[in-house]
Design a protein around this motif. Structure first.
Motif, mmCIF file in Angstrom:
data_model
loop_
_atom_site.group_PDB
_atom_site.id
_atom_site.type_symbol
_atom_site.label_atom_id
_atom_site.label_comp_id
_atom_site.label_asym_id
_atom_site.label_seq_id
_atom_site.Cartn_x
_atom_site.Cartn_y
_atom_site.Cartn_z
ATOM 1 N N GLU A 141 0.940 -1.100 0.174
ATOM 2 C CA GLU A 141 0.053 0.054 -0.146
ATOM 3 C C GLU A 141 0.784 1.172 -0.153
ATOM 4 O O GLU A 141 0.615 2.057 -0.713
ATOM 5 C CB GLU A 141 -0.841 -0.116 1.339
ATOM 6 C CG GLU A 141 -2.053 -0.749 0.948
ATOM 7 C CD GLU A 141 -3.134 -1.235 2.168
ATOM 8 O OE1 GLU A 141 -4.155 -1.936 1.995
ATOM 9 O OE2 GLU A 141 -2.909 -0.799 3.260
ATOM 10 N N GLU A 142 1.886 1.268 0.903
ATOM 11 C CA GLU A 142 3.012 2.527 0.944
ATOM 12 C C GLU A 142 3.303 2.636 -0.410
ATOM 13 O O GLU A 142 3.609 3.660 -0.877
ATOM 14 C CB GLU A 142 3.529 2.214 2.097
ATOM 15 C CG GLU A 142 3.119 2.506 3.523
ATOM 16 C CD GLU A 142 4.159 2.206 4.523
ATOM 17 O OE1 GLU A 142 3.439 1.940 5.853
ATOM 18 O OE2 GLU A 142 5.226 2.219 4.324
ATOM 19 N N GLU A 143 4.069 1.670 -0.852
ATOM 20 C CA GLU A 143 5.038 1.486 -2.162
ATOM 21 C C GLU A 143 4.137 1.908 -3.317
ATOM 22 O O GLU A 143 4.570 2.835 -4.207
ATOM 23 C CB GLU A 143 5.672 0.420 -2.276
ATOM 24 C CG GLU A 143 6.780 0.174 -1.228
ATOM 25 C CD GLU A 143 7.742 1.207 -1.123
ATOM 26 O OE1 GLU A 143 8.186 2.026 -2.037
ATOM 27 O OE2 GLU A 143 8.347 1.451 0.184
ATOM 28 N N ALA A 145 1.363 3.762 -3.253
ATOM 29 C CA ALA A 145 1.102 5.059 -3.235
ATOM 30 C C ALA A 145 2.444 6.080 -3.492
ATOM 31 O O ALA A 145 2.127 6.941 -4.333
ATOM 32 C CB ALA A 145 0.679 5.613 -1.854
ATOM 33 N N ALA A 146 3.552 5.700 -3.060
ATOM 34 C CA ALA A 146 4.647 6.420 -3.515
ATOM 35 C C ALA A 146 4.984 6.456 -4.919
ATOM 36 O O ALA A 146 5.248 7.434 -5.279
ATOM 37 C CB ALA A 146 5.955 5.893 -2.467
ATOM 38 N N THR A 148 3.004 5.787 -7.344
ATOM 39 C CA THR A 148 2.120 6.491 -8.054
ATOM 40 C C THR A 148 2.107 8.217 -7.835
ATOM 41 O O THR A 148 2.106 8.779 -9.199
ATOM 42 C CB THR A 148 0.481 6.253 -7.479
ATOM 43 O OG1 THR A 148 0.608 4.898 -7.332
ATOM 44 C CG2 THR A 148 -0.742 6.742 -8.195
ATOM 45 N N ALA A 149 2.379 8.887 -6.536
ATOM 46 C CA ALA A 149 3.027 9.909 -6.635
ATOM 47 C C ALA A 149 4.054 10.630 -7.398
ATOM 48 O O ALA A 149 4.132 11.748 -8.084
ATOM 49 C CB ALA A 149 3.139 10.339 -5.138
ATOM 50 N N LEU A 174 -5.165 -3.299 -5.003
ATOM 51 C CA LEU A 174 -4.246 -2.259 -5.329
ATOM 52 C C LEU A 174 -3.516 -2.493 -6.844
ATOM 53 O O LEU A 174 -2.734 -1.990 -7.114
ATOM 54 C CB LEU A 174 -3.075 -2.889 -4.324
ATOM 55 C CG LEU A 174 -2.864 -2.209 -2.799
ATOM 56 C CD1 LEU A 174 -1.778 -2.996 -2.154
ATOM 57 C CD2 LEU A 174 -2.570 -0.677 -3.114
#
Ligand code: NI
Length: 264
Positions: A141-143, A145-146, A148-149, A174
């Motif tokens: 989830e964190e990676e 999101a990172a 995608t940003a 995801l």
């Protein structure tokens, strides 16, 4: 045609008949196999296998049980290997708390670093996750999101998926797919059978993990991509659809997820 999304044909169990076996796949309906790296050495042998066999593609990566003696610059080594066109994934990477409970932090670090490499290169990942569902989903989830940003894309396959249906839905939301292999033909795999029934066919791909996890009726023997037909039959049976539909759809899913399989 069948695409085996996760195998280890550089394993010594194939030393006697590797050439004959790989050559027999086409006639057996298997068009492409993605061979996995597990250390630097097996990433190298995987790339070599892919370069010398038209139907073999490569994933390079460090498996969570293979961290001992890992060179500090392993990311640049893996990166260098991806220059070869037939490297289409980063794998097999992940977390394994079943075999190794003592190096969780190191496992998580190496997993993250390889996810970041995959995102940077735009390559999908093949993930091994055992008794580590929460940490795996949290890190993903964190990676994701990172990535995608940064305008990058991080996606892949949960190889040999064995967690709950609820967890399956979280991975799918995801953008990940589930890799289904021989285990779904085992009598005692009730949980996985439930998951297969509930998860749309669009979210599944086929795999062997050869030489391991041969399906019934070959359970316990050396696995082969030619046996994937039994996996497709089991999935068709569970979903009440034709085997041909399972084969066609899972092939389409793999080609869509892994662009490198269609390149060149
Ligand atoms: Ni594997």
């Amino acid at each position: 045609m069948i695409i085996d999304t996760h195998a280890h044909y550089d394993d010594e169990k194939y030393d006697e008949d590797r050439e004959e076996l790989l050559a027999s796949f086409w006639a057996g309906g298997v068009s492409k196999v993605i061979n996995m790296g597990t250390r630097i050495e097996t990433s190298l042998s995987t790339v070599e296998l892919a370069k010398t066999h038209e139907n073999v593609y490569a994933a390079v990566g460090i498996h969570p049980e293979e961290l001992e003696g890992l060179v500090p610059d392993y990311i640049s080594v893996l990166w260098g290997l991806t220059a070869e066109k037939k490297v289409v994934m980063i794998g097999e990477i992940g977390l394994d708390y079943y075999w190794d409970k003592d190096h969780k932090e190191e496992q998580k670090k190496v997993f993250r670093e390889q996810l970041q490499l995959a995102a940077r290169l735009g390559l999908p990942v093949s993930i091994h996750s055992r008794e580590a569902a929460e940490d795996t989903i949290n890190i993903l989830e964190e990676e994701v999101a990172a990535a995608t940003a940064k305008g990058q894309r991080l996606t892949g396959i949960l190889h040999c998926f064995g967690y709950s249906t609820e967890m399956a839905k979280r991975f799918i939301s995801l953008g990940f797919l589930l890799g289904i292999g021989g285990v779904c033909t085992f009598k005692n795999s009730k949980k996985l059978k439930e998951t297969i029934k509930e998860i749309p066919l669009e979210k599944l791909v086929l795999e062997t993990d050869a030489p391991y996890l041969a399906p019934e009726p070959y359970r316990g023997k050396r696995n082969s991509s030619l046996y994937i037909d039994f996996v497709a039959a089991a999935i068709a049976d569970l979903k009440g659809i034709e085997k041909a539909e399972v084969l066609a759809k899972t092939e389409e899913n793999a080609l869509k997820l892994i662009p490198g399989l269609s390149a060149g």
